[in-house]
Design a protein around this motif. Sequence first.
Motif, PDB file in Angstrom:
ATOM      1  N   LEU A  57      -4.933   6.810  14.811  1.00 39.93           N
ATOM      2  CA  LEU A  57      -3.506   6.927  14.548  1.00 39.93           C
ATOM      3  C   LEU A  57      -3.276   7.638  13.224  1.00 39.93           C
ATOM      4  N   GLU A  58      -2.138   8.295  13.107  1.00 42.16           N
ATOM      5  CA  GLU A  58      -1.772   8.914  11.848  1.00 42.16           C
ATOM      6  C   GLU A  58      -0.266   8.815  11.648  1.00 42.16           C
ATOM      7  N   ARG A  59       0.093   8.896  10.369  1.00 40.83           N
ATOM      8  CA  ARG A  59       1.507   8.924  10.008  1.00 40.83           C
ATOM      9  C   ARG A  59       1.695  10.011   8.966  1.00 40.83           C
ATOM     10  N   ARG A  60       2.642  10.903   9.257  1.00 41.52           N
ATOM     11  CA  ARG A  60       2.976  11.968   8.313  1.00 41.52           C
ATOM     12  C   ARG A  60       4.286  11.627   7.637  1.00 41.52           C
ATOM     13  N   LEU A 104       0.833  -1.198   0.000  1.00 37.16           N
ATOM     14  CA  LEU A 104       0.000   0.000   0.000  1.00 37.16           C
ATOM     15  C   LEU A 104       0.873   1.255   0.000  1.00 37.16           C
ATOM     16  N   ASP A 105       1.903   1.275   0.831  1.00 30.07           N
ATOM     17  CA  ASP A 105       2.819   2.422   0.851  1.00 30.07           C
ATOM     18  C   ASP A 105       3.470   2.627  -0.505  1.00 30.07           C
ATOM     19  N   SER A 106       3.756   1.552  -1.202  1.00 31.54           N
ATOM     20  CA  SER A 106       4.426   1.630  -2.495  1.00 31.54           C
ATOM     21  C   SER A 106       3.507   2.163  -3.588  1.00 31.54           C
ATOM     22  N   ILE A 107       2.269   1.676  -3.631  1.00 32.51           N
ATOM     23  CA  ILE A 107       1.381   2.088  -4.728  1.00 32.51           C
ATOM     24  C   ILE A 107       0.559   3.338  -4.423  1.00 32.51           C
ATOM     25  N   GLU A 108       0.437   3.680  -3.147  1.00 28.41           N
ATOM     26  CA  GLU A 108      -0.379   4.832  -2.754  1.00 28.41           C
ATOM     27  C   GLU A 108       0.375   5.706  -1.752  1.00 28.41           C
ATOM     28  N   PRO A 109       1.522   6.265  -2.130  1.00 32.07           N
ATOM     29  CA  PRO A 109       2.237   7.108  -1.171  1.00 32.07           C
ATOM     30  C   PRO A 109       1.367   8.302  -0.764  1.00 32.07           C
ATOM     31  N   ALA A 110       1.494   8.701   0.484  1.00 25.23           N
ATOM     32  CA  ALA A 110       0.658   9.790   0.993  1.00 25.23           C
ATOM     33  C   ALA A 110       1.443  10.622   2.001  1.00 25.23           C
ATOM     34  N   GLU A 111       1.163  11.917   2.010  1.00 25.46           N
ATOM     35  CA  GLU A 111       1.762  12.778   3.030  1.00 25.46           C
ATOM     36  C   GLU A 111       1.165  12.490   4.394  1.00 25.46           C
ATOM     37  N   LEU A 112      -0.122  12.106   4.409  1.00 25.55           N
ATOM     38  CA  LEU A 112      -0.806  11.796   5.658  1.00 25.55           C
ATOM     39  C   LEU A 112      -1.632  10.534   5.470  1.00 25.55           C
ATOM     40  N   THR A 113      -1.412   9.564   6.353  1.00 24.52           N
ATOM     41  CA  THR A 113      -2.187   8.325   6.350  1.00 24.52           C
ATOM     42  C   THR A 113      -2.852   8.187   7.706  1.00 24.52           C
ATOM     43  N   LEU A 114      -4.143   7.850   7.691  1.00 25.24           N
ATOM     44  CA  LEU A 114      -4.934   7.685   8.907  1.00 25.24           C
ATOM     45  C   LEU A 114      -5.393   6.241   9.038  1.00 25.24           C
ATOM     46  N   VAL A 115      -5.543   5.788  10.267  1.00 22.56           N
ATOM     47  CA  VAL A 115      -6.087   4.462  10.538  1.00 22.56           C
ATOM     48  C   VAL A 115      -6.623   4.470  11.968  1.00 22.56           C
ATOM     49  N   SER A 116      -7.544   3.573  12.255  1.00 25.09           N
ATOM     50  CA  SER A 116      -8.004   3.394  13.629  1.00 25.09           C
ATOM     51  C   SER A 116      -8.143   1.906  13.888  1.00 25.09           C
ATOM     52  N   THR A 117      -8.022   1.551  15.156  1.00 27.52           N
ATOM     53  CA  THR A 117      -8.181   0.162  15.559  1.00 27.52           C
ATOM     54  C   THR A 117      -8.640   0.124  17.005  1.00 27.52           C
ATOM     55  N   GLY A 118      -9.203  -0.990  17.390  1.00 25.10           N
ATOM     56  CA  GLY A 118      -9.618  -1.136  18.785  1.00 25.10           C
ATOM     57  C   GLY A 118      -8.431  -0.939  19.715  1.00 25.10           C
ATOM     58  N   THR A 119      -8.595  -0.100  20.707  1.00 23.29           N
ATOM     59  CA  THR A 119      -7.508   0.192  21.640  1.00 23.29           C
ATOM     60  C   THR A 119      -6.980  -1.075  22.302  1.00 23.29           C
ATOM     61  N   ALA A 120      -7.865  -2.012  22.587  1.00 21.79           N
ATOM     62  CA  ALA A 120      -7.444  -3.262  23.227  1.00 21.79           C
ATOM     63  C   ALA A 120      -6.865  -4.270  22.231  1.00 21.79           C
ATOM     64  N   ASN A 121      -6.851  -3.929  20.956  1.00 22.61           N
ATOM     65  CA  ASN A 121      -6.239  -4.798  19.950  1.00 22.61           C
ATOM     66  C   ASN A 121      -4.745  -4.470  19.919  1.00 22.61           C
ATOM     67  N   LEU A 122      -4.048  -4.923  20.943  1.00 19.88           N
ATOM     68  CA  LEU A 122      -2.636  -4.562  21.124  1.00 19.88           C
ATOM     69  C   LEU A 122      -1.745  -4.983  19.957  1.00 19.88           C
ATOM     70  N   PRO A 123      -1.959  -6.150  19.332  1.00 21.10           N
ATOM     71  CA  PRO A 123      -1.119  -6.481  18.175  1.00 21.10           C
ATOM     72  C   PRO A 123      -1.268  -5.469  17.034  1.00 21.10           C
ATOM     73  N   ALA A 124      -2.482  -5.019  16.766  1.00 21.16           N
ATOM     74  CA  ALA A 124      -2.683  -4.042  15.686  1.00 21.16           C
ATOM     75  C   ALA A 124      -2.077  -2.689  16.051  1.00 21.16           C
TER      76      ALA A 124
END
Length: 168
Positions: free
Chosen positions: A163-166, A117-137
């Motif tokens: 979560l976000e990544r710039r 995904l990073d390779s085909i869809e580079p982005a200045e800002l990527t967002l995601v969310s996951t269950g807080t108790a889903n510690l592996p994710a």
Amino acid sequence: MTGPRPSRAADPRPPFSRPSRLDLSDTATLRQLWHLQQAAYAVEARLIGFDGIPQLHESLERLGACDESFLGVRDGTGLVGAVSWTRSRSGVLDICRLVVHPDAHRRGVATALLDALDSIEPAELTLVSTGTANLPAVALYRRRGFVATGECRIAPGVTLTLLERRNA
């Protein structure tokens, strides 16, 4: 004198394919994705103590009509992982789903999907969310440079971590 080292047993699970785009207009692909997501979100539901995850109750028709793009990974058993995303007009990439079949956990499937995904869809800002108790994710996203920006309560005692990544 010591004897030869015991060899590590080969992983009996088949290797997985490179991530490739999924065509949800193909009925077989759509069904495989739906079954994969059912298995994956059942695990997350147990981890976070909440079975109201929308994708866990999504119909086949609704999944097929979603406006997300998908990449998937297969092994000899079928589809074992998928990631989906949307991109806003401003260029923000939103990871909507990242699912790995429980039988394929700890094989690098999620990492391979996110790398692709990073390779085909580079982005200045990527967002995601996951269950807080889903510690592996949460740990996976943090290893990939995501930082928590907040939490969202979705039910009594259940939160999502945002979560976000710039990227420069």
